[in-house]
Design a protein around this motif. Sequence first.
Motif, mmCIF file in Angstrom:
data_model
loop_
_atom_site.group_PDB
_atom_site.id
_atom_site.type_symbol
_atom_site.label_atom_id
_atom_site.label_comp_id
_atom_site.label_asym_id
_atom_site.label_seq_id
_atom_site.Cartn_x
_atom_site.Cartn_y
_atom_site.Cartn_z
ATOM 1 N N LYS A 136 12.146 3.418 6.156
ATOM 2 C CA LYS A 136 10.696 3.438 6.314
ATOM 3 C C LYS A 136 10.182 2.058 6.685
ATOM 4 N N GLN A 137 10.920 1.019 6.293
ATOM 5 C CA GLN A 137 10.495 -0.335 6.629
ATOM 6 C C GLN A 137 10.401 -0.516 8.144
ATOM 7 N N ARG A 138 11.270 0.146 8.902
ATOM 8 C CA ARG A 138 11.209 0.064 10.368
ATOM 9 C C ARG A 138 9.865 0.557 10.866
ATOM 10 N N LEU A 139 9.365 1.632 10.255
ATOM 11 C CA LEU A 139 8.080 2.183 10.662
ATOM 12 C C LEU A 139 6.954 1.213 10.316
ATOM 13 N N GLN A 191 11.047 6.745 16.539
ATOM 14 C CA GLN A 191 11.832 6.133 15.467
ATOM 15 C C GLN A 191 12.190 7.164 14.402
ATOM 16 N N ALA A 192 11.231 8.033 14.054
ATOM 17 C CA ALA A 192 11.496 9.057 13.051
ATOM 18 C C ALA A 192 12.584 10.007 13.529
ATOM 19 N N ALA A 193 12.579 10.346 14.811
ATOM 20 C CA ALA A 193 13.611 11.221 15.364
ATOM 21 C C ALA A 193 14.973 10.548 15.328
ATOM 22 N N GLU A 230 0.829 -1.208 0.000
ATOM 23 C CA GLU A 230 0.000 0.000 0.000
ATOM 24 C C GLU A 230 0.862 1.255 0.000
ATOM 25 N N LEU A 231 1.931 1.262 0.803
ATOM 26 C CA LEU A 231 2.788 2.442 0.889
ATOM 27 C C LEU A 231 3.478 2.712 -0.436
ATOM 28 N N GLU A 232 3.853 1.636 -1.134
ATOM 29 C CA GLU A 232 4.529 1.798 -2.422
ATOM 30 C C GLU A 232 3.582 2.337 -3.491
ATOM 31 N N GLU A 233 2.286 2.186 -3.258
ATOM 32 C CA GLU A 233 1.308 2.688 -4.237
ATOM 33 C C GLU A 233 0.818 4.077 -3.816
ATOM 34 N N PRO A 270 8.570 -10.433 9.653
ATOM 35 C CA PRO A 270 9.474 -9.487 8.974
ATOM 36 C C PRO A 270 10.860 -9.403 9.591
ATOM 37 N N HIS A 271 10.979 -9.770 10.873
ATOM 38 C CA HIS A 271 12.276 -9.712 11.548
ATOM 39 C C HIS A 271 13.078 -10.989 11.369
ATOM 40 N N GLY A 272 12.524 -11.963 10.646
ATOM 41 C CA GLY A 272 13.260 -13.204 10.400
ATOM 42 C C GLY A 272 12.995 -14.292 11.431
#
Length: 203
Positions: A159-162, A146-148, A73-76, A200-202
């Motif tokens: 952005k993947q972290r977010l 996280q953004a800071a 969704e973010l990529e779109e 996502p973290h493996g």
Amino acid sequence: SGDDGASAVSPEDNNKGGSQTVSEPSENVFDGGFRVIGQLFDTYILIEKDDRLLIIDQHAAHERLNYESLKAELEENGISSQMFIEPVIVNLSGEEFAVFSENSELFYRLGFDAEVYGINTVIIRSAPGEVSWSETEPLFTELLTQAADMKQELIAEEKQRLIYTIACKASIKANMRIDEAEMHDLAARVFALENINTCPHGR
């Protein structure tokens, strides 16, 4: 670890010196039919498939599904959001408020309908995906932190972290009872993923 997305045990493993071997499939072995056995400790979904017992960590599995959906969704056009009947009012520190002000467009793309509501205060009228009303404030402040930490270098990888964080908060938790239909749906969606057997973290 207890956060494995999926692991498999075959009956043959039980006959080798009494020791049970749990193996992580290197390819997608989940095509075809399967049967839900049940839920263990309100945390693991047990699946019978052919000659295997599959053990799925429900939180890790749902987190992976949410992550893949949010990333697409973010990529779109940006992450879709759900509107709250009652908005969430978040009181921020001066530093957090500055981070939001500098990244308001990013938070909009992440699925937050948020705007300044007063001195160091933000009103959130909608949040991304399946994030609940009660999870919105802690999620929002965690994302601000996280953004800071990223010092505004919000390239795609960072952005993947977010997205990880949003996916985690929107996921079924451990120690949460779900019914058989929900277990079947979750398992079927995981099995449809191409060669992905972890969160996502493996894990």
